[in-house]
Design a protein around this motif. Structure first.
Motif, PDB file in Angstrom:
ATOM      1  N   SER B 315       0.826  -1.206   0.000  1.00 17.51           N
ATOM      2  CA  SER B 315       0.000   0.000   0.000  1.00 17.51           C
ATOM      3  C   SER B 315       0.860   1.255   0.000  1.00 17.51           C
ATOM      4  N   GLY B 316       2.163   1.105   0.251  1.00 19.99           N
ATOM      5  CA  GLY B 316       3.036   2.269   0.289  1.00 19.99           C
ATOM      6  C   GLY B 316       3.127   2.884   1.670  1.00 19.99           C
ATOM      7  N   LYS B 317       2.355   2.341   2.624  1.00 17.53           N
ATOM      8  CA  LYS B 317       2.357   2.933   3.960  1.00 17.53           C
ATOM      9  C   LYS B 317       3.505   2.417   4.820  1.00 17.53           C
ATOM     10  N   HIS B 318       3.824   1.127   4.628  1.00 16.52           N
ATOM     11  CA  HIS B 318       4.827   0.507   5.500  1.00 16.52           C
ATOM     12  C   HIS B 318       5.988  -0.041   4.672  1.00 16.52           C
ATOM     13  N   LEU B 319       6.784  -0.904   5.300  1.00 12.55           N
ATOM     14  CA  LEU B 319       7.947  -1.447   4.599  1.00 12.55           C
ATOM     15  C   LEU B 319       7.503  -2.385   3.480  1.00 12.55           C
ATOM     16  N   PRO B 320       8.040  -2.214   2.294  1.00  9.77           N
ATOM     17  CA  PRO B 320       7.602  -3.077   1.198  1.00  9.77           C
ATOM     18  C   PRO B 320       8.315  -4.430   1.186  1.00  9.77           C
ATOM     19  N   TYR B 321       9.371  -4.562   1.974  1.00 12.73           N
ATOM     20  CA  TYR B 321      10.192  -5.772   1.853  1.00 12.73           C
ATOM     21  C   TYR B 321       9.982  -6.725   3.020  1.00 12.73           C
ATOM     22  N   CYS B 322      10.528  -7.913   2.854  1.00 13.84           N
ATOM     23  CA  CYS B 322      10.525  -8.949   3.884  1.00 13.84           C
ATOM     24  C   CYS B 322      11.847  -8.862   4.616  1.00 13.84           C
ATOM     25  N   SER B 323      11.804  -8.823   5.929  1.00 16.61           N
ATOM     26  CA  SER B 323      13.057  -8.680   6.671  1.00 16.61           C
ATOM     27  C   SER B 323      13.782 -10.006   6.869  1.00 16.61           C
ATOM     28  N   GLY B 324      13.148 -11.068   6.460  1.00 15.84           N
ATOM     29  CA  GLY B 324      13.870 -12.343   6.371  1.00 15.84           C
ATOM     30  C   GLY B 324      14.101 -13.086   7.669  1.00 15.84           C
ATOM     31  N   HIS B 325      14.285 -12.376   8.749  1.00 21.04           N
ATOM     32  CA  HIS B 325      14.634 -13.067  10.002  1.00 21.04           C
ATOM     33  C   HIS B 325      13.426 -13.285  10.903  1.00 21.04           C
ATOM     34  N   CYS B 326      12.343 -12.503  10.678  1.00 22.11           N
ATOM     35  CA  CYS B 326      11.312 -12.399  11.712  1.00 22.11           C
ATOM     36  C   CYS B 326      10.450 -13.642  11.832  1.00 22.11           C
ATOM     37  N   CYS B 327      10.355 -14.472  10.781  1.00 21.99           N
ATOM     38  CA  CYS B 327       9.622 -15.732  10.948  1.00 21.99           C
ATOM     39  C   CYS B 327      10.343 -16.593  11.974  1.00 21.99           C
ATOM     40  N   ALA B 328      11.656 -16.739  11.770  1.00 26.29           N
ATOM     41  CA  ALA B 328      12.429 -17.563  12.710  1.00 26.29           C
ATOM     42  C   ALA B 328      12.455 -16.925  14.096  1.00 26.29           C
ATOM     43  N   THR B 329      12.515 -15.604  14.151  1.00 21.66           N
ATOM     44  CA  THR B 329      12.535 -14.933  15.448  1.00 21.66           C
ATOM     45  C   THR B 329      11.233 -15.192  16.215  1.00 21.66           C
ATOM     46  N   SER B 330      10.103 -15.139  15.510  1.00 17.46           N
ATOM     47  CA  SER B 330       8.836 -15.426  16.188  1.00 17.46           C
ATOM     48  C   SER B 330       8.779 -16.874  16.651  1.00 17.46           C
ATOM     49  N   ILE B 331       9.306 -17.773  15.832  1.00 20.31           N
ATOM     50  CA  ILE B 331       9.325 -19.184  16.233  1.00 20.31           C
ATOM     51  C   ILE B 331      10.134 -19.328  17.524  1.00 20.31           C
ATOM     52  N   LYS B 332      11.270 -18.648  17.532  1.00 21.66           N
ATOM     53  CA  LYS B 332      12.122 -18.691  18.723  1.00 21.66           C
ATOM     54  C   LYS B 332      11.363 -18.172  19.942  1.00 21.66           C
ATOM     55  N   GLN B 333      10.703 -17.039  19.768  1.00 24.18           N
ATOM     56  CA  GLN B 333      10.008 -16.447  20.919  1.00 24.18           C
ATOM     57  C   GLN B 333       8.813 -17.282  21.349  1.00 24.18           C
ATOM     58  N   ALA B 334       8.149 -17.924  20.367  1.00 23.86           N
ATOM     59  CA  ALA B 334       7.033 -18.811  20.731  1.00 23.86           C
ATOM     60  C   ALA B 334       7.570 -19.943  21.599  1.00 23.86           C
ATOM     61  N   MET B 335       8.796 -20.377  21.297  1.00 24.89           N
ATOM     62  CA  MET B 335       9.390 -21.448  22.102  1.00 24.89           C
ATOM     63  C   MET B 335       9.701 -20.985  23.529  1.00 24.89           C
ATOM     64  N   TYR B 336      10.012 -19.687  23.695  1.00 23.37           N
ATOM     65  CA  TYR B 336      10.226 -19.191  25.067  1.00 23.37           C
ATOM     66  C   TYR B 336       9.020 -19.584  25.925  1.00 23.37           C
ATOM     67  N   PHE B 337       7.813 -19.396  25.341  1.00 22.25           N
ATOM     68  CA  PHE B 337       6.593 -19.700  26.095  1.00 22.25           C
ATOM     69  C   PHE B 337       6.434 -21.195  26.289  1.00 22.25           C
ATOM     70  N   LYS B 338       6.552 -21.932  25.186  1.00 26.50           N
ATOM     71  CA  LYS B 338       6.304 -23.376  25.244  1.00 26.50           C
ATOM     72  C   LYS B 338       7.329 -24.091  26.122  1.00 26.50           C
ATOM     73  N   ASP B 339       8.580 -23.626  26.057  1.00 22.09           N
ATOM     74  CA  ASP B 339       9.606 -24.290  26.860  1.00 22.09           C
ATOM     75  C   ASP B 339       9.383 -24.060  28.349  1.00 22.09           C
ATOM     76  N   ALA B 340       8.845 -22.893  28.681  1.00 21.30           N
ATOM     77  CA  ALA B 340       8.595 -22.604  30.096  1.00 21.30           C
ATOM     78  C   ALA B 340       7.331 -23.307  30.568  1.00 21.30           C
ATOM     79  N   ASN B 341       6.344 -23.387  29.696  1.00 23.69           N
ATOM     80  CA  ASN B 341       5.076 -24.007  30.077  1.00 23.69           C
ATOM     81  C   ASN B 341       4.342 -24.458  28.814  1.00 23.69           C
TER      82      ASN B 341
END
Ligand code: SF4
Ligand code: SF4
Ligand code: SF4
Ligand code: SF4
Lengths: 205, 735
Positions: B315-341
């Protein structure tokens, strides 16, 4: 939001239920939603939900919709999807497992032909320990009433006569047919198997 | 330098002698080429052949060698005579292997070989042995801007290789974003669990290294100089300034997360229970591996990650590109939760899950741990009860639906800390808003050029981290979005590049990509009209102006591409072994058939990095092309001086094909802007053609990749057919 039958959306509750009760259910979470199974299934366009959708619905907590779906009843066990799934999900087995679970809960769609046929087959088989093909066929033809049965019988007349001629069909079977010698033993085996299965699933028989 | 003595050596090996009359070539080299010594040999690159040449150099005083045989790209080790000037006539790849077989082609094949020998001799006589740049610079320290993961890795890599490094870090501590993270995405097998960031260890190693100096709370107030002799004024927050003398610079100042306040529809900046990755890392650090609590202290029982938040936006409002790392980063952070509980409900809502490489294993591991992945696009995040309600479209089930969660994490993108956009006019408000990182005292501007989406340019196709400022390297997310693993590779690679640059500068040689080249541009200032074209067109900012407004070459910044030489309208810029005459004399030395001969002559000016190898490859694979073409390699299409075109047209050439690399944002040009400059200059050729009364088709340009061997043979053949149709040039006999 959560009721006994409809778990909260996108929570793990229904997924856990499936994992506990459905054959190979623990693999549902491994689906990566690529859609290869949906595209591979020769019957895909005839179903309410593709395997991909069913797996997503399980994860979305759509208990009612999944268990009343006709999808898993339509699977012909061709194994196309298993052969192709990049995540190696035993899709066919899960489909049958879901069907079985839905059936046992009494949620499976009423009048679903595959389900009716499966029930008929099971009853036919467990009665004598042998499949009585003549009775099974007639039962299937007449399931929708006398008129429909006669019509179907006439349609299939050629095949029937051919089988008779080739001695592949014994008309006398209609009178009861052959059976296992130790029928009581056989029934005991079936009952035991069910008991074991139910215990495994934590259900009482 | 001693008297010039030329010698031509013609090889009849590799089948050349079977199809080409070598005696005739010898005659041409002697009579027309005026070579002092002419010899032929049946196996020139063999021991005896090379020995013969060496003997002539050592005992006969030969200073200039013309070798007619295989392509200049072949047998470079055998024909390595560094004390002599050398030209090569390409008889094998350029004639024997590309001209159609059969007696009926003998005549044109011979003519082609004859011409290449003429051209080789003509070129040779205009060449000198490059003496190297006397202005060497000896500083070999490496300045690293940014003390995060990339910067520290680069400094340590340099230190381990024996070079001193200086880190300038803006904040009060080392570590960057990685230092503010609880764990990192795993970089080693089995890629199943988040892994220690390793930052504490990096910091300890940097602090204890005797080769690394660290300036905290500091920025660069000004950076001057060139490879081997940069001076950087390091200013601390308190106002004191230290000048660090360094040989090369690595810019590793990373990224800033996209501001979530720009995503109010997703609760960014308005809802306290909506955080970004950095916000979640802070919560995870506070939890120390235990169940994560929200800012209000409530234990998180359910969390949803919204991928591509403010990214991949058309739409031209936000970043047009994919930052490449954030899928894996979210997976990592989701594991913070799952690993703790394991009972915490974690949903990752993605549109495409992009986990390249071993990230796929990490993704599977998260699924095993019970993280629910759902393909969907969030429409709105609103407060609901004690948490948030995420309205979204489930893209698999194809329906609008909603889910509730205690916490929402927005996977926002990386915005490069790239400094000012030097291409914007000075009065552009967007320029004023940004602070410079390097504060370069270059006429081209204070920072590295920006290529796309605000990221600093680096030669992403062929030479990652090499920027358009020689001796200054961009690494990590400042040059393109990336994760830690990629940044690590970048950092080590750039450290090695920086070392290469300082070593070459200390010897007066070119940095990459012509690493070790001793030639450098010389300018005859008496003839300079101060038009500034060279200064403006140099892709590498190598040219400044002196007090009298004459171009001032910084040779150690120069990549030896020759773009300045191509740009100069009065032709006063030259290299000892490559100049307007080395090419011009080749263009003018042909035996030009007359207008009625039905033998057109087509000149190919081919970029030596991609197009010329592609032509050689066409030969190697025996793709037949017309014997009417004559190819001259150029350092870069950007070095093409328009005088070559006019000379060629005036001497009766019937057509000119310019073969260079791809230009534009996805350029493949070794010298980034060279082919673009050539195209731009050529747009003016039409006038010349009109003046001469020639058809516009007589000069064409093609973008050629190194793999285009079949295509370039096709281009040649089509073009020759086209020229035959237009007719031969009426300019013959006037040249
Ligand atoms: S095994 Fe069943 S679900 Fe799989 S492709 Fe065949 S019919 Fe479809
Ligand atoms: S092929 Fe496998 S992974 Fe792909 S959607 Fe079907 S079950 Fe899921
Ligand atoms: S890495 Fe994933 S979350 Fe990040 S922008 Fe790309 S697709 Fe979106
Ligand atoms: S244009 Fe090329 S050759 Fe000329 S000064 Fe710049 S880098 Fe050097």
């Amino acid at each position: 939001m959560t009721t006994a039958n409809q778990p909260a959306a996108y929570r793990n509750d229904f997924l856990k239920e499936v994992e506990a009760n459905v054959e190979e259910g623990h693999m549902v979470k491994m689906c990566m939603q690529c859609g290869v199974c949906a595209g591979s299934c020769p019957l895909g366009s005839h179903w309410e939900h593709s395997p991909q959708k069913i797996f997503m619905m399980i994860r979305a907590g759509k208990r009612e919709e999944v268990l009343t779906s006709d999808a898993m009843w339509m699977c012909t066990s061709c194994y196309n999807c298993i052969a192709r799934c990049p995540r190696k999900l035993p899709i066919t087995h899960i489909m049958h497992g879901l069907a079985n679970y839905a059936h046992r809960l009494g949620l499976a769609p009423k009048g679903q032909p595959t389900r009716d046929f499966a029930v008929m087959f099971w009853n036919n088989l467990t009665k004598t320990g042998r499949v009585n093909e003549l009775k099974l066929t007639l039962g299937h033809y007449f399931k929708d009433g006398i008129g429909a049965g006669i019509k179907k019988g006439l349609e299939m007349k050629g095949v029937g006569l051919g089988l008779l001629k080739a001695k592949r069909l014994n008309p006398m079977e209609i009178l009861g047919g052959h059976k296992l010698q130790d029928l009581a033993g056989f029934h005991a085996i079936v009952a035991k198997a069910r008991e074991i299965e139910d215990r495994r699933r934590g259900l009482s028989s | 330098m001693s008297e010039m003595k030329t010698a031509a050596y013609i090889c009849s090996g590799c089948g050349i002698g079977d199809k080409i009359d070598v005696k005739s070539l010898e005659k041409i080299a002697t009579r027309e080429g005026k070579m002092a010594l002419v010899k032929s040999h049946e196996f020139l690159c063999g021991e005896a052949g090379v020995g013969m040449i060496r003997n002539d150099i050592d005992n006969e005083g030969v200073t200039h060698v013309m070798i007619a045989g295989c392509s200049r790209r072949a047998k470079t080790e055998a024909f390595h005579f560094p004390t002599t000037a050398m030209a090569r006539a390409n008889l094998r790849e350029g004639v024997l292997w590309v001209v159609a077989e059969g007696d009926e082609h003998d005549e044109v094949r011979q003519e082609m070989a004859d011409d290449y020998v003429r051209m080789g001799c003509a070129e040779l006589k205009k060449m000198q042995v490059p003496a190297g740049n006397p202005a060497t610079a000896q500083n070999k320290r490496i300045l690293v801007v940014g003390g995060g993961f990339s910067g520290m890795t680069a400094a340590l890599a340099a230190a381990e290789a024996g070079y001193e490094a200086v880190i300038v870090e803006k904040t009060g501590e080392l570590g960057g974003w990685a230092g503010k993270s609880w764990k990192r995405v795993p970089g080693a097998a089995p890629y199943a669990d988040p892994q220690d960031t390793g930052i504490a260890d990096l910091i300890a190693r940097v602090k204890s290294s005797p080769k690394i100096t660290v300036h905290l709370s500091s920025t660069l107030a000004e950076t001057r100089g060139a490879p081997g002799r940069f001076a950087a004024d390091v200013a601390t927050e308190s106002g004191s300034v230290t000048t660090e003398e360094v040989g090369a610079i690595i810019q590793a100042n990373g990224f800033t997360p996209y501001d979530i306040a720009k995503l109010p529809e997703l609760g960014g900046g308005t809802n306290p229970n909506v955080v970004d990755h950095a916000g979640l890392e802070a919560l995870a650090i506070a939890a120390k591996g235990d169940t994560i609590k929200r800012a209000d202290g409530k234990e998180v029982k359910s969390v949803v990650f919204l991928q591509c938040a403010g990214q991949r936006d058309d739409s031209g409002k936000h970043l047009p590109y994919c930052s490449g790392h954030c899928c894996a980063t979210s997976i990592k952070q989701a594991m913070y939760f799952k690993d703790a509980n394991p009972n915490v409900d974690t949903v990752v809502m993605y549109q495409d899950l992009r986990v390249p490489g071993m990230g796929e294993d990490f993704y599977r591991s998260a699924q095993q741990k019970g993280v629910v992945f759902t393909k969907g696009k969030a429409a709105a995040v609103e407060p609901a009860g004690d948490g948030c309600r995420v309205a979204f479209r489930d893209l698999i089930l194809d329906e609008d639906t909603a889910l509730e969660a205690d916490l929402v994490v927005l996977a926002t993108g990386q915005v490069a800390n790239s400094g000012v956009n030097i291409e914007l006019p000075d009065d552009d408000p967007a320029k004023a808003q940004k602070t410079s990182v390097l504060n370069l005292a270059y006429r081209q501007g204070k920072d590295l050029p920006i290529l796309k989406h605000g990221f600093n340019d680096s030669h992403f196709i062929c030479f990652p981290y090499e920027t358009r400022r020689t001796g200054i390297y961009a690494v990590g997310p400042v040059r393109r979005p990336m994760d830690a693993q990629q940044a690590e590779e970048d950092a080590v690679g750039a450290a090695l590049k920086a070392i290469q640059a300082v070593e070459n500068a200390s010897l007066g040689r070119a940095a990459h990509p012509r690493s070790g080249d001793l030639s450098f541009p010389k300018v005859r200032l008496e003839g300079c009209t101060q038009c500034k074209r060279c200064t403006v067109e140099c892709p590498f900012g190598a040219i400044d102006e002196d007090e009298k407004r004459f171009p001032l070459f910084n040779e150690s910044r120069c990549r030896r591409c020759g773009t300045c030489m191509g740009a100069c309208p009065v032709r006063v810029i030259s290299f000892e072994n490559y100049n307007v005459d080395t090419v011009g004399s080749q263009i003018k030395c042909l035996d030009m058939p007359d207008e009625f001969s039905e033998k057109p002559r087509i000149l190919i000016l081919a970029c030596e990095n991609d197009a010329y190898p592609a032509l050689d490859m066409a030969g190697l694979q025996r793709h037949v092309y017309s014997a009417f073409v004559r190819a001259i390699p150029v350092r870069c299409l950007g070095s093409t001086n328009l005088v070559w075109i006019t000379d060629a047209l005036n001497s009766g050439w019937d057509g000119i094909i310019m073969m260079g690399c791809k230009k534009g944002d996805d350029y493949q040009c070794h010298f980034v802007k060279g082919s673009e400059m050539a195209h731009y200059r050529l747009s003016k050729v039409d006038d010349t053609l009109k003046q001469l009364g020639l058809e516009p088709e007589r000069v064409v340009t093609h973008e050629i990749a190194i793999t285009d061997n079949v295509r370039c043979a096709q281009i040649i053949n089509d073009y020759v057919a086209q020229i035959m149709e237009i007719g031969l040039s009426p300019m013959k006999g006037f040249g």
